[in-house]
Motif scaffolding. Structure first.
Motif, PDB file in Angstrom:
ATOM      1  N   LEU A 274       1.652   8.983   5.993  1.00  0.00           N
ATOM      2  CA  LEU A 274       0.383   8.273   6.154  1.00  0.00           C
ATOM      3  C   LEU A 274       0.282   7.137   5.142  1.00  0.00           C
ATOM      4  O   LEU A 274       1.023   7.089   4.152  1.00  0.00           O
ATOM      5  CB  LEU A 274      -0.791   9.238   5.985  1.00  0.00           C
ATOM      6  CG  LEU A 274      -0.816  10.443   6.938  1.00  0.00           C
ATOM      7  CD1 LEU A 274      -2.053  11.292   6.672  1.00  0.00           C
ATOM      8  CD2 LEU A 274      -0.756  10.005   8.397  1.00  0.00           C
ATOM      9  N   GLU A 275      -0.670   6.247   5.368  1.00  0.00           N
ATOM     10  CA  GLU A 275      -0.842   5.058   4.514  1.00  0.00           C
ATOM     11  C   GLU A 275      -1.083   5.425   3.048  1.00  0.00           C
ATOM     12  O   GLU A 275      -0.660   4.702   2.146  1.00  0.00           O
ATOM     13  CB  GLU A 275      -2.007   4.211   5.034  1.00  0.00           C
ATOM     14  CG  GLU A 275      -1.769   3.572   6.387  1.00  0.00           C
ATOM     15  CD  GLU A 275      -2.060   4.486   7.573  1.00  0.00           C
ATOM     16  OE1 GLU A 275      -1.977   3.997   8.709  1.00  0.00           O
ATOM     17  OE2 GLU A 275      -2.372   5.692   7.364  1.00  0.00           O
ATOM     18  N   SER A 276      -1.755   6.549   2.807  1.00  0.00           N
ATOM     19  CA  SER A 276      -2.077   6.952   1.434  1.00  0.00           C
ATOM     20  C   SER A 276      -0.843   7.393   0.644  1.00  0.00           C
ATOM     21  O   SER A 276      -0.857   7.418  -0.586  1.00  0.00           O
ATOM     22  CB  SER A 276      -3.101   8.088   1.444  1.00  0.00           C
ATOM     23  OG  SER A 276      -2.611   9.166   2.220  1.00  0.00           O
ATOM     24  N   ASP A 277       0.218   7.745   1.344  1.00  0.00           N
ATOM     25  CA  ASP A 277       1.447   8.175   0.660  1.00  0.00           C
ATOM     26  C   ASP A 277       2.610   7.227   0.934  1.00  0.00           C
ATOM     27  O   ASP A 277       3.762   7.551   0.670  1.00  0.00           O
ATOM     28  CB  ASP A 277       1.823   9.603   1.077  1.00  0.00           C
ATOM     29  CG  ASP A 277       2.787  10.242   0.070  1.00  0.00           C
ATOM     30  OD1 ASP A 277       2.615  10.000  -1.148  1.00  0.00           O
ATOM     31  OD2 ASP A 277       3.722  10.942   0.499  1.00  0.00           O
ATOM     32  N   ALA A 278       2.293   6.061   1.502  1.00  0.00           N
ATOM     33  CA  ALA A 278       3.315   5.037   1.753  1.00  0.00           C
ATOM     34  C   ALA A 278       3.088   3.916   0.741  1.00  0.00           C
ATOM     35  O   ALA A 278       2.022   3.283   0.742  1.00  0.00           O
ATOM     36  CB  ALA A 278       3.197   4.503   3.172  1.00  0.00           C
ATOM     37  N   TYR A 279       4.039   3.697  -0.133  1.00  0.00           N
ATOM     38  CA  TYR A 279       3.893   2.710  -1.206  1.00  0.00           C
ATOM     39  C   TYR A 279       4.824   1.522  -0.975  1.00  0.00           C
ATOM     40  O   TYR A 279       5.932   1.671  -0.448  1.00  0.00           O
ATOM     41  CB  TYR A 279       4.204   3.342  -2.562  1.00  0.00           C
ATOM     42  CG  TYR A 279       3.121   4.260  -3.070  1.00  0.00           C
ATOM     43  CD1 TYR A 279       2.277   3.867  -4.110  1.00  0.00           C
ATOM     44  CD2 TYR A 279       2.927   5.513  -2.513  1.00  0.00           C
ATOM     45  CE1 TYR A 279       1.272   4.707  -4.581  1.00  0.00           C
ATOM     46  CE2 TYR A 279       1.916   6.361  -2.968  1.00  0.00           C
ATOM     47  CZ  TYR A 279       1.095   5.953  -4.002  1.00  0.00           C
ATOM     48  OH  TYR A 279       0.091   6.776  -4.446  1.00  0.00           O
ATOM     49  N   ILE A 280       4.342   0.348  -1.392  1.00  0.00           N
ATOM     50  CA  ILE A 280       5.171  -0.854  -1.295  1.00  0.00           C
ATOM     51  C   ILE A 280       6.475  -0.599  -2.070  1.00  0.00           C
ATOM     52  O   ILE A 280       6.446  -0.198  -3.230  1.00  0.00           O
ATOM     53  CB  ILE A 280       4.454  -2.085  -1.908  1.00  0.00           C
ATOM     54  CG1 ILE A 280       3.059  -2.260  -1.304  1.00  0.00           C
ATOM     55  CG2 ILE A 280       5.306  -3.347  -1.738  1.00  0.00           C
ATOM     56  CD1 ILE A 280       3.002  -2.503   0.164  1.00  0.00           C
ATOM     57  N   GLY A 281       7.595  -0.822  -1.412  1.00  0.00           N
ATOM     58  CA  GLY A 281       8.897  -0.618  -2.066  1.00  0.00           C
ATOM     59  C   GLY A 281       9.525   0.734  -1.784  1.00  0.00           C
ATOM     60  O   GLY A 281      10.709   0.933  -2.066  1.00  0.00           O
ATOM     61  N   ASP A 282       8.752   1.682  -1.222  1.00  0.00           N
ATOM     62  CA  ASP A 282       9.362   2.946  -0.789  1.00  0.00           C
ATOM     63  C   ASP A 282      10.381   2.655   0.313  1.00  0.00           C
ATOM     64  O   ASP A 282      10.217   1.708   1.090  1.00  0.00           O
ATOM     65  CB  ASP A 282       8.300   3.901  -0.232  1.00  0.00           C
ATOM     66  CG  ASP A 282       7.476   4.585  -1.314  1.00  0.00           C
ATOM     67  OD1 ASP A 282       7.738   4.356  -2.498  1.00  0.00           O
ATOM     68  OD2 ASP A 282       6.555   5.345  -0.942  1.00  0.00           O
ATOM     69  N   VAL A 283      11.398   3.478   0.386  1.00  0.00           N
ATOM     70  CA  VAL A 283      12.469   3.268   1.367  1.00  0.00           C
ATOM     71  C   VAL A 283      12.510   4.420   2.362  1.00  0.00           C
ATOM     72  O   VAL A 283      12.394   5.588   1.983  1.00  0.00           O
ATOM     73  CB  VAL A 283      13.831   3.124   0.642  1.00  0.00           C
ATOM     74  CG1 VAL A 283      14.993   3.186   1.628  1.00  0.00           C
ATOM     75  CG2 VAL A 283      13.876   1.811  -0.143  1.00  0.00           C
ATOM     76  N   LEU A 284      12.635   4.080   3.627  1.00  0.00           N
ATOM     77  CA  LEU A 284      12.815   5.069   4.690  1.00  0.00           C
ATOM     78  C   LEU A 284      14.274   5.031   5.112  1.00  0.00           C
ATOM     79  O   LEU A 284      14.746   4.029   5.656  1.00  0.00           O
ATOM     80  CB  LEU A 284      11.920   4.744   5.899  1.00  0.00           C
ATOM     81  CG  LEU A 284      10.459   5.221   5.861  1.00  0.00           C
ATOM     82  CD1 LEU A 284       9.733   4.725   4.630  1.00  0.00           C
ATOM     83  CD2 LEU A 284       9.728   4.779   7.114  1.00  0.00           C
TER      84      LEU A 284
END
Length: 201
Positions: A112-122
């Protein structure tokens, strides 16, 4: 012990740009994404630096480019949109929203958006994508959703989804799991979207 999060791709969706008539004016848009890889038919789709194979962006100033090559949307928000569209009489109460309806390339679970941070990688089995920024809703979104309050509803709910830059090109298919590799985690998509919406209001 924390619960295991089911991080998966439910659908890969693309569209070519086409003309829609919105408020009596012709508008070019590729928001009408449809599944080209589903759980029932998990075709492999090429992921290139500028986006998915056979996917177009009509207005590169707001969608597309290296930092916004792929748009992901959490399937967890689908029941919300199904309910508000039904309330607005844009669809029947028992009608399921097709994947891609929010204009997303990847319909995903587990982030979700609350646990998705700029720079995180999928990290997917055959490609790697990095979270770059939140999606900002526009009049095309309201037109596709079928009711004028759709933009306001996205702004208020924070259910915006997020754009991804392609770090490692390759292929992707529905049904695949992905690993979330945290970046510096300074600002979340939820925080940035809220800030952006406050600035625009």
């Amino acid at each position: 012990m924390s619960a295991v999060v089911d991080r998966r791709v439910l659908s890969v969706n693309t569209a070519l740009a086409q003309t829609l008539v919105i408020d009596h004016k012709p508008v070019l848009t590729a928001i009408g994404k449809r599944a080209v890889s589903s759980l029932a038919s998990p075709a492999r789709i090429e992921v290139k630096p500028m986006g998915l194979h056979l996917d177009e962006q009509a207005d590169p100033t707001v969608h597309g480019g290296l930092s916004k090559a792929v748009y992901a949307y959490p399937h967890e928000h689908y029941p919300f949109w199904q309910t508000v569209r039904s309330q607005a009489q844009s669809q029947a109460w028992d009608e399921a929203l097709p994947h891609g309806m929010l204009g997303e390339n990847l319909t995903i679970t587990g982030l979700l958006e609350s646990d998705a941070y700029i720079g995180d990688v999928l990290k997917f089995p055959d490609c790697t994508l990095a979270i770059s920024e939140p999606r900002h809703p526009c009049f095309k979104f309201a037109a596709v959703m079928g009711f004028k309050q759709a933009v306001k509803m996205m702004a208020q709910s924070g259910y915006c989804g997020f754009y991804l830059a392609v770090r490692v090109p390759g292929t992707i298919a529905a049904g695949e799991s992905y690993e979330l590799i945290p970046g510096q985690r300074q600002v979340s998509i939820a925080e940035l979207f809220k800030s952006d919406m406050r600035r625009k209001s």
